[in-house]
Design a protein around this motif. Structure first.
Motif, PDB file in Angstrom:
ATOM      1  N   ILE A 418       0.839  -1.205   0.000  1.00 19.04           N
ATOM      2  CA  ILE A 418       0.000   0.000   0.000  1.00 19.04           C
ATOM      3  C   ILE A 418       0.872   1.254   0.000  1.00 19.04           C
ATOM      4  CG2 ILE A 418      -1.724   1.296   1.345  1.00 19.04           C
ATOM      5  CD1 ILE A 418      -2.727  -1.442   2.404  1.00 19.04           C
ATOM      6  N   PHE A 419       1.914   1.216   0.824  1.00 21.82           N
ATOM      7  CA  PHE A 419       2.820   2.348   0.916  1.00 21.82           C
ATOM      8  C   PHE A 419       3.533   2.591  -0.426  1.00 21.82           C
ATOM      9  CE2 PHE A 419       7.088   4.014   1.719  1.00 21.82           C
ATOM     10  CZ  PHE A 419       6.776   5.200   2.368  1.00 21.82           C
ATOM     11  N   ASN A 420       3.989   1.486  -1.089  1.00 21.58           N
ATOM     12  CA  ASN A 420       4.676   1.601  -2.387  1.00 21.58           C
ATOM     13  C   ASN A 420       3.748   2.191  -3.447  1.00 21.58           C
ATOM     14  OD1 ASN A 420       7.124   0.615  -1.520  1.00 21.58           O
ATOM     15  ND2 ASN A 420       6.647  -1.514  -2.038  1.00 21.58           N
ATOM     16  N   SER A 421       2.475   1.779  -3.370  1.00 22.17           N
ATOM     17  CA  SER A 421       1.501   2.328  -4.328  1.00 22.17           C
ATOM     18  C   SER A 421       1.376   3.837  -4.155  1.00 22.17           C
ATOM     19  CB  SER A 421       0.147   1.645  -4.137  1.00 22.17           C
ATOM     20  OG  SER A 421      -0.823   2.188  -5.006  1.00 22.17           O
ATOM     21  N   ASN A 422       1.273   4.269  -2.902  1.00 21.97           N
ATOM     22  CA  ASN A 422       1.189   5.705  -2.628  1.00 21.97           C
ATOM     23  C   ASN A 422       2.476   6.425  -3.040  1.00 21.97           C
ATOM     24  OD1 ASN A 422      -1.394   5.318  -1.557  1.00 21.97           O
ATOM     25  ND2 ASN A 422      -0.605   5.010   0.535  1.00 21.97           N
ATOM     26  N   LEU A 423       3.610   5.743  -2.774  1.00 30.47           N
ATOM     27  CA  LEU A 423       4.907   6.333  -3.094  1.00 30.47           C
ATOM     28  C   LEU A 423       5.079   6.500  -4.603  1.00 30.47           C
ATOM     29  CD1 LEU A 423       7.600   7.367  -1.977  1.00 30.47           C
ATOM     30  CD2 LEU A 423       8.475   5.024  -2.148  1.00 30.47           C
ATOM     31  N   SER A 424       4.583   5.538  -5.388  1.00 33.28           N
ATOM     32  CA  SER A 424       4.685   5.606  -6.854  1.00 33.28           C
ATOM     33  C   SER A 424       3.943   6.839  -7.373  1.00 33.28           C
ATOM     34  CB  SER A 424       4.113   4.339  -7.484  1.00 33.28           C
ATOM     35  OG  SER A 424       4.847   3.218  -7.097  1.00 33.28           O
ATOM     36  N   LYS A 425       2.774   7.080  -6.791  1.00 34.55           N
ATOM     37  CA  LYS A 425       2.018   8.267  -7.194  1.00 34.55           C
ATOM     38  C   LYS A 425       2.799   9.530  -6.872  1.00 34.55           C
ATOM     39  CE  LYS A 425      -2.518   6.064  -6.605  1.00 34.55           C
ATOM     40  NZ  LYS A 425      -3.817   6.105  -5.868  1.00 34.55           N
ATOM     41  N   LEU A 426       3.415   9.555  -5.677  1.00 37.65           N
ATOM     42  CA  LEU A 426       4.194  10.722  -5.292  1.00 37.65           C
ATOM     43  C   LEU A 426       5.397  10.918  -6.227  1.00 37.65           C
ATOM     44  CD1 LEU A 426       4.202  10.366  -1.378  1.00 37.65           C
ATOM     45  CD2 LEU A 426       2.956  12.073  -2.742  1.00 37.65           C
ATOM     46  N   VAL A 427       6.051   9.802  -6.592  1.00 36.57           N
ATOM     47  CA  VAL A 427       7.220   9.866  -7.491  1.00 36.57           C
ATOM     48  C   VAL A 427       6.815  10.413  -8.843  1.00 36.57           C
ATOM     49  CG1 VAL A 427       8.893   8.460  -8.752  1.00 36.57           C
ATOM     50  CG2 VAL A 427       8.548   8.076  -6.307  1.00 36.57           C
ATOM     51  N   GLU A 428       5.638   9.953  -9.326  1.00 36.10           N
ATOM     52  CA  GLU A 428       5.155  10.425 -10.629  1.00 36.10           C
ATOM     53  C   GLU A 428       4.891  11.935 -10.588  1.00 36.10           C
ATOM     54  OE1 GLU A 428       1.588   9.419 -13.837  1.00 36.10           O
ATOM     55  OE2 GLU A 428       1.802   8.270 -11.955  1.00 36.10           O
ATOM     56  N   ASP A 429       4.271  12.387  -9.473  1.00 31.93           N
ATOM     57  CA  ASP A 429       4.038  13.811  -9.322  1.00 31.93           C
ATOM     58  C   ASP A 429       5.352  14.589  -9.254  1.00 31.93           C
ATOM     59  OD1 ASP A 429       1.373  13.224  -9.313  1.00 31.93           O
ATOM     60  OD2 ASP A 429       1.165  13.256  -7.105  1.00 31.93           O
ATOM     61  N   LEU A 430       6.327  13.990  -8.538  1.00 34.62           N
ATOM     62  CA  LEU A 430       7.627  14.641  -8.396  1.00 34.62           C
ATOM     63  C   LEU A 430       8.352  14.748  -9.735  1.00 34.62           C
ATOM     64  CD1 LEU A 430       9.656  15.860  -6.388  1.00 34.62           C
ATOM     65  CD2 LEU A 430      10.599  13.565  -6.059  1.00 34.62           C
ATOM     66  N   MET A 433       7.013  17.593 -11.625  1.00 35.12           N
ATOM     67  CA  MET A 433       7.547  18.843 -11.073  1.00 35.12           C
ATOM     68  C   MET A 433       8.999  19.061 -11.523  1.00 35.12           C
ATOM     69  SD  MET A 433       6.003  18.681  -7.197  1.00 35.12           S
ATOM     70  CE  MET A 433       6.814  20.200  -6.731  1.00 35.12           C
ATOM     71  N   ASN A 434       9.797  18.008 -11.567  1.00 32.97           N
ATOM     72  CA  ASN A 434      11.214  18.120 -11.992  1.00 32.97           C
ATOM     73  C   ASN A 434      11.303  18.558 -13.440  1.00 32.97           C
ATOM     74  OD1 ASN A 434      12.355  17.444  -9.545  1.00 32.97           O
ATOM     75  ND2 ASN A 434      12.408  15.241  -9.991  1.00 32.97           N
ATOM     76  N   ILE A 435      10.394  18.010 -14.261  1.00 31.75           N
ATOM     77  CA  ILE A 435      10.403  18.379 -15.691  1.00 31.75           C
ATOM     78  C   ILE A 435      10.138  19.881 -15.818  1.00 31.75           C
ATOM     79  CG2 ILE A 435       9.184  18.124 -17.874  1.00 31.75           C
ATOM     80  CD1 ILE A 435       8.714  15.177 -17.095  1.00 31.75           C
ATOM     81  N   LYS A 436       9.127  20.360 -15.074  1.00 32.17           N
ATOM     82  CA  LYS A 436       8.826  21.786 -15.104  1.00 32.17           C
ATOM     83  C   LYS A 436      10.006  22.611 -14.595  1.00 32.17           C
ATOM     84  CE  LYS A 436       3.803  21.185 -14.518  1.00 32.17           C
ATOM     85  NZ  LYS A 436       2.644  21.460 -13.651  1.00 32.17           N
ATOM     86  N   LEU A 437      10.686  22.112 -13.517  1.00 31.91           N
ATOM     87  CA  LEU A 437      11.844  22.829 -12.971  1.00 31.91           C
ATOM     88  C   LEU A 437      12.991  22.868 -13.965  1.00 31.91           C
ATOM     89  CD1 LEU A 437      11.933  21.584  -9.255  1.00 31.91           C
ATOM     90  CD2 LEU A 437      11.460  23.914 -10.065  1.00 31.91           C
ATOM     91  N   ASP A 438      13.213  21.739 -14.697  1.00 30.96           N
ATOM     92  CA  ASP A 438      14.297  21.703 -15.699  1.00 30.96           C
ATOM     93  C   ASP A 438      14.050  22.738 -16.778  1.00 30.96           C
ATOM     94  OD1 ASP A 438      15.630  19.711 -14.394  1.00 30.96           O
ATOM     95  OD2 ASP A 438      14.772  18.068 -15.575  1.00 30.96           O
TER      96      ASP A 438
END
Length: 596
Positions: A418-430, A433-438
């Motif tokens: 469950i935690f990994n599933s939530n973490l994957s969503k957070l990573v995708e969002d991150l 954000m990184n693409i926009k920052l680049d």
């Protein structure tokens, strides 16, 4: 019966018996100084003359030439009518049946009336060194003497044969080659004795006299070869004394060379009789060395060899008339060989006993080791059984704990999923954000670079302002890197466009040809020895629109040598002029000047 022997050497070999008894050569006959003398020259006729006076009419007399190696001998005796009777030519070059008596030596009958003096002649021609000894013996004495001699020789050869057969059976039983080498050595001793005493000619090849020459020629090297092979195998010379081993082999081959040269080329015998003894002497010495190293079986070899040395000493003493001529002294070598082969056979038995004792000791140690191993095995088995019981108990406890732990892990695994599933969503969002920052960083970087270009082009910057833009060498190199490879990396050597970072900063390595290119290569800063921040300032000061500083001012400001600044400014001005002629409108951009 008394005798004096006179000799005459016919080197031409052309004189007949009639020439000898004609009286022309009586003065040429010289009385021999000794009872025994030898042929000093080979293949020439030795004429012997001796007179016999019979002082006992009841006895019959014989003349004996005891050396069986004479190649040719003819005996002349006087008949009652005054003429001379000539015997058949006999010797090593003629069939044995030509001899007057069936004896290994040359024996001739003489018929001399009582108190009369008769003259006898003999002509001897030999192709080997032979004794010219002459003995007058009474018939009865000679019969007893010959019988004892043949019995002694029969005993000698019988013992050799028994020893050879016995050790041959031992070889078939043990498959140890040392017994076969002993048999070979024993047979060589027998063959050597056959050639020396003439029994081989009498009993084995009586109708083939040519074998006599072959045997006399081959037995010396054959005997030393057989002795060396046996000694090396029995004493293990190579194992215990490698230096002696090489030395013995060297002298062995030296003897073979001297023997062949002197026998077949020069026809002399100067060196090989002496070199012949050296391998025997060296083996005798090394046997002491091996014995002193603790190999007890070598003592019998030493004793056996000592017998041969004693027999050789007796032979030498007899040659110099220091001991009387008897059966023992005449056949001293036979006695020595006989005692030697018997002792060597005993030595082999002793070696078997020592090796058997060693094997029994090893077997005893092996049995004790096996018993000890069996005891350890039983101890280990009992310990293993105890450990198996403990292991079963521990395994059951572990299985229970593992089952409980498995359940806990399953729960944790579910929570982690469950935690990994939530973490994957957070990573995708991150990532978004990184693409926009680049993108923002790139845009900001472009704005900064454009601002720097604008300020460099439009403003008169003070030294402090310039240092704010390019505070250190890294900032300069980073700026140069951006403008040099703004459109991507292309290898100057092979044109490949892929690279990896090199260990040196601001350096790129081609993945194709492995060429390494620094950021300053092929730019205005290539090969200079001025810090980049100071070099950047010199470039700016040189091309800015306002008044440039003098060499003295730049030297004081930057702490550089005036000649260094002058040389670099000259390079800058040349590059600037070149770019100015190439550009449209005569305008040279700052970035273009730095990267060219």
């Amino acid at each position: 019966m008394s005798t004096d022997v006179y000799s005459f050497i016919d080197t031409t070999n052309n004189l007949s018996f009639q020439d000898i008894i004609s009286g022309k050569y009586d003065s040429a006959f010289k009385k021999t100084a000794k009872d025994a003398f030898y042929t000093s020259k080979l293949n020439v006729n030795y004429w012997l003359m001796f007179r016999l006076k019979n002082v006992n009419a009841t006895k019959n007399w014989l003349v004996e030439f005891p050396d069986p190696h004479i190649s040719k001998i003819i005996f002349y005796r006087k008949l009652p009518d005054g003429s001379f009777e000539k015997t058949l030519a006999s010797g090593f070059d003629y069939p044995f049946s030509n001899k007057e008596f069936n004896h290994k030596n040359f024996v001739f009958n003489v018929r001399t009336p009582k108190d009369s003096i008769e003259t006898f002649y003999a002509v001897i021609n030999s192709n080997n060194t032979s004794s010219l000894s002459v003995f007058v013996r009474e018939t009865t004495f000679f019969s007893g003497y010959a019988l004892r001699e043949y019995v002694l020789l029969g005993f000698f050869y019988g013992v050799l044969l028994i020893m050879a057969i016995y050790n041959l059976f031992l070889y078939f039983n043990t498959k140890d080659l040392v017994y076969l080498f002993y048999v070979f050595y024993t047979l060589c001793c027998a063959l050597n004795s056959f050639s020396e005493d003439g029994l081989g000619f009498q009993y084995i090849w009586p109708n083939l006299p040519v074998i006599n020459s072959w045997v006399m020629l081959g037995t010396p090297p054959l005997l030393v070869t057989a002795f060396m092979i046996y000694s090396y195998s029995f004493l293990k010379i190579t194992q215990f004394s490698s230096k002696f081993s090489y030395l013995i082999i060297i002298f062995y081959f030296l003897y073979i060379i001297f023997y062949v040269v002197e026998k077949f080329v020069s026809g002399t015998r100067v060196f090989y009789p002496f070199v012949y003894l050296i391998p025997f002497i060296l083996i005798y010495l090394v046997s002491f060395q091996i014995y002193l190293k603790g190999e007890k079986y070598a003592r019998f070899f030493i004793l056996a060899y000592t017998m041969i040395i004693i027999s050789f000493v007796i032979f030498v003493l007899r040659m110099f008339d220091l001991v009387p001529v008897t059966l023992f002294t005449v056949y001293s070598f036979n006695f020595g060989f006989l005692i030697e082969v018997v002792i060597l056979s005993i030595a082999l038995g002793d070696r078997i006993r020592i090796e058997r004792h060693h094997r029994e000791l090893l077997q005893y140690q092996a049995i004790n080791q096996l018993k000890e191993n069996e005891s350890l095995k039983n101890t280990l088995i009992s310990e293993l059984k105890e450990k198996e019981v403990i292991l079963d108990r521990v395994n059951k406890e572990l299985e229970t704990k593992v089952a409980i732990r498995t359940q806990d892990l399953q729960k944790k695994t579910d929570e982690l999923s469950i935690f990994n599933s939530n973490l994957s969503k957070l990573v995708e969002d991150l990532n978004q954000m990184n693409i926009k920052l680049d993108v923002d960083n790139w845009q900001l970087k472009q704005k900064v670079q454009e601002e720097v270009k604008a300020r460099l082009s439009d403003e008169e910057l003070s030294t402090d302002k310039f240092k704010e833009l390019f505070p250190d060498e890294a900032a300069c190199l980073r700026y140069l890197e951006n403008i040099k490879w703004e459109n991507g990396f292309v290898c100057k050597r092979c044109g490949h466009d892929r690279y990896i970072s090199h260990t040196s900063p601001f350096t790129r390595k081609c993945t194709s040809c492995k060429h390494v290119e620094s950021v300053t290569a092929d730019t205005l800063f290539h090969g200079i020895r001025i810090p980049m921040d100071k070099a950047f300032y010199i470039v700016y000061d040189t091309i800015r629109s306002g008044k440039s500083k003098t060499l003295e001012e730049l030297s004081d400001l930057l702490g550089l040598n005036k000649n260094t600044i002058w040389a670099f400014r000259k390079k800058i001005q040349a590059a600037y002029d070149y770019l100015k002629t190439k550009s449209k409108g005569g305008v040279v951009k700052w970035d273009e000047l730095l990267s060219n």
